[in-house]
Scaffold this active site. Structure first.
Site: not given
Ligand SMILES: Cc1cc2nc3c(=O)[nH]c(=O)nc-3n(C[C@H](O)[C@H](O)[C@H](O)COP(=O)(O)O)c2cc1C
Length: 328
Positions: A67, A95-96, A148, A151, A186, A212, A266-267
């Site tokens: 993001s 934290g973005l 996203n 925030c 999102k 999610i 998610g997952g």
């Molecule tokens: C280390 C980390 C950084 C993330 N940074 C962002 C981000 O910058 N923007 C965003 O929309 N989601 C971010 N996410 C969320 C993921 O895009 C995703 O929605 C979430 O991890 C669930 O998917 P997963 O279980 O496949 O990881 C981040 C997740 C992780 C683990």
């Protein structure tokens, strides 16, 4: 190395046994056509664009960037990521952290030059900031903006923007006026009624819903008696959240039907998880935590094979036929 050779042999045998190499996995998200429904979720593999190129070339349909906000942010104190191995999950408080959109423009040159289908994730702390970022990037040849909405809203004392349907509608409609590039909202799962937020995003002009983001979570070390993350609180991702993501996608599909494309995230750690999301109603899926490994390429190829094998076994000829199958 040994296990990689074993994998290559297995993969070849798998393809030959099921004659899967020519099956099309083409996916559609609204008007967008992707070579397959597998997308890299935002924030995973960071902003290292050569890595994004590598995973795309291994067989993803598109990549989503970390993001990007209006200005550079260093994020939260370390440790900001903690692995929960027993539940194949991760808690993070990154934290973005990002370089800000003007530096980002130059950094993603490699993706643009190599024509990698790229979706840019954007965030802001208020409507003006979201608009500023989209305005600053909309001349780039990108497929979509993923908005996203997780925030913290600094104007409202840190509540997440994505928990307020009024703010969601206003932000998306302000972006809609600014750009013709598709917008994907999102959503955060940390709400009591996700359909209300999704409705607000669609009324504002969003082209698709992504569900999610991470779930609010925390881990405490019982020896130090302290939270393990520097920021104390974090977001949970990985295998533990998959049933929650599937439930949200199912609810969203039941609510919108085929009218609104839903992207499930998610997952996902196995090919079977992708099929589950498609059956729940997703037209495409994103994978995050599971691709944050040393060789995500192998996993991507394996996911593709699993989907093709499933399609063959169940006589599906397209991804679209699988979408929403659990509702029939
Ligand atoms: C280390 C980390 C950084 C993330 N940074 C962002 C981000 O910058 N923007 C965003 O929309 N989601 C971010 N996410 C969320 C993921 O895009 C995703 O929605 C979430 O991890 C669930 O998917 P997963 O279980 O496949 O990881 C981040 C997740 C992780 C683990």
């Amino acid at each position: 190395m040994k296990s990689y050779i074993k994998y290559l042999k297995f993969s070849k045998a798998f393809q030959v046994t099921f004659n899967l190499s020519n099956m099309s996995l083409e996916a559609r998200v609204g008007t967008l056509k992707l070579r397959n429904p597998l997308l890299l979720a935002s924030g995973i593999l960071g902003t290292t664009y050569s890595t994004l190129q590598r995973v795309y070339e291994a067989g993803l349909g598109a990549v989503i960037t970390k993001s990007i906000g209006p200005r550079s942010r260093s994020g939260n104190p370390n440790p900001s990521v903690f692995a929960l191995k027993d539940i194949k999950s991760v808690i993070n408080s990154v934290g973005l952290a990002n370089p800000g959109y003007s530096v980002f423009r130059e950094d993603i040159g490699i993706l643009i030059e190599n024509k990698i289908p790229t979706i840019v994730s954007v965030f802001g702390e208020n409507q003006e900031e979201y608009v500023e970022v989209v305005k600053g990037l909309q001349d780039l040849p990108i497929l979509a903006f993923e908005v996203n909405l997780s925030c913290p809203n600094t104007e409202k004392g840190g509540t997440q923007i994505g928990t307020d349907p009024v703010a969601v509608k206003e932000i998306i409609s302000a972006l809609r006026k600014e750009t013709e590039i598709p917008l994907w909202a999102k959503l955060t799962p940390n709400v009591s009624d996700i359909l209300e937020i999704a409705d607000a995003a669609i009324k504002g002009g969003s082209d698709a819903i992504v569900a999610i983001n991470t779930l609010k979570a925390m881990v405490i070390d019982i020896q130090t008696k302290m939270p393990v993350l520097g920021f104390k609180r974090g977001g949970l991702s990985g295998a533990a959240i998959k049933p929650i993501g599937v439930r949200y996608v199912y609810d969203l599909y039941e609510h919108f039907g085929e009218k609104i494309p839903i992207i499930g995230v998610g997952g996902i750690t196995r090919g079977e998880d992708i099929i589950e999301y498609l059956l729940a109603g997703a037209t495409a899926v994103e994978m995050g935590t599971s691709l944050g490994v040393a060789y995500p390429e192998n996993m991507i190829r394996f996911f593709q094979m699993k989907i093709k094998k499933y399609m063959k076994e169940h006589a599906y000829t397209s991804i679209q036929e699988i979408t929403g199958g659990a509702h029939k």
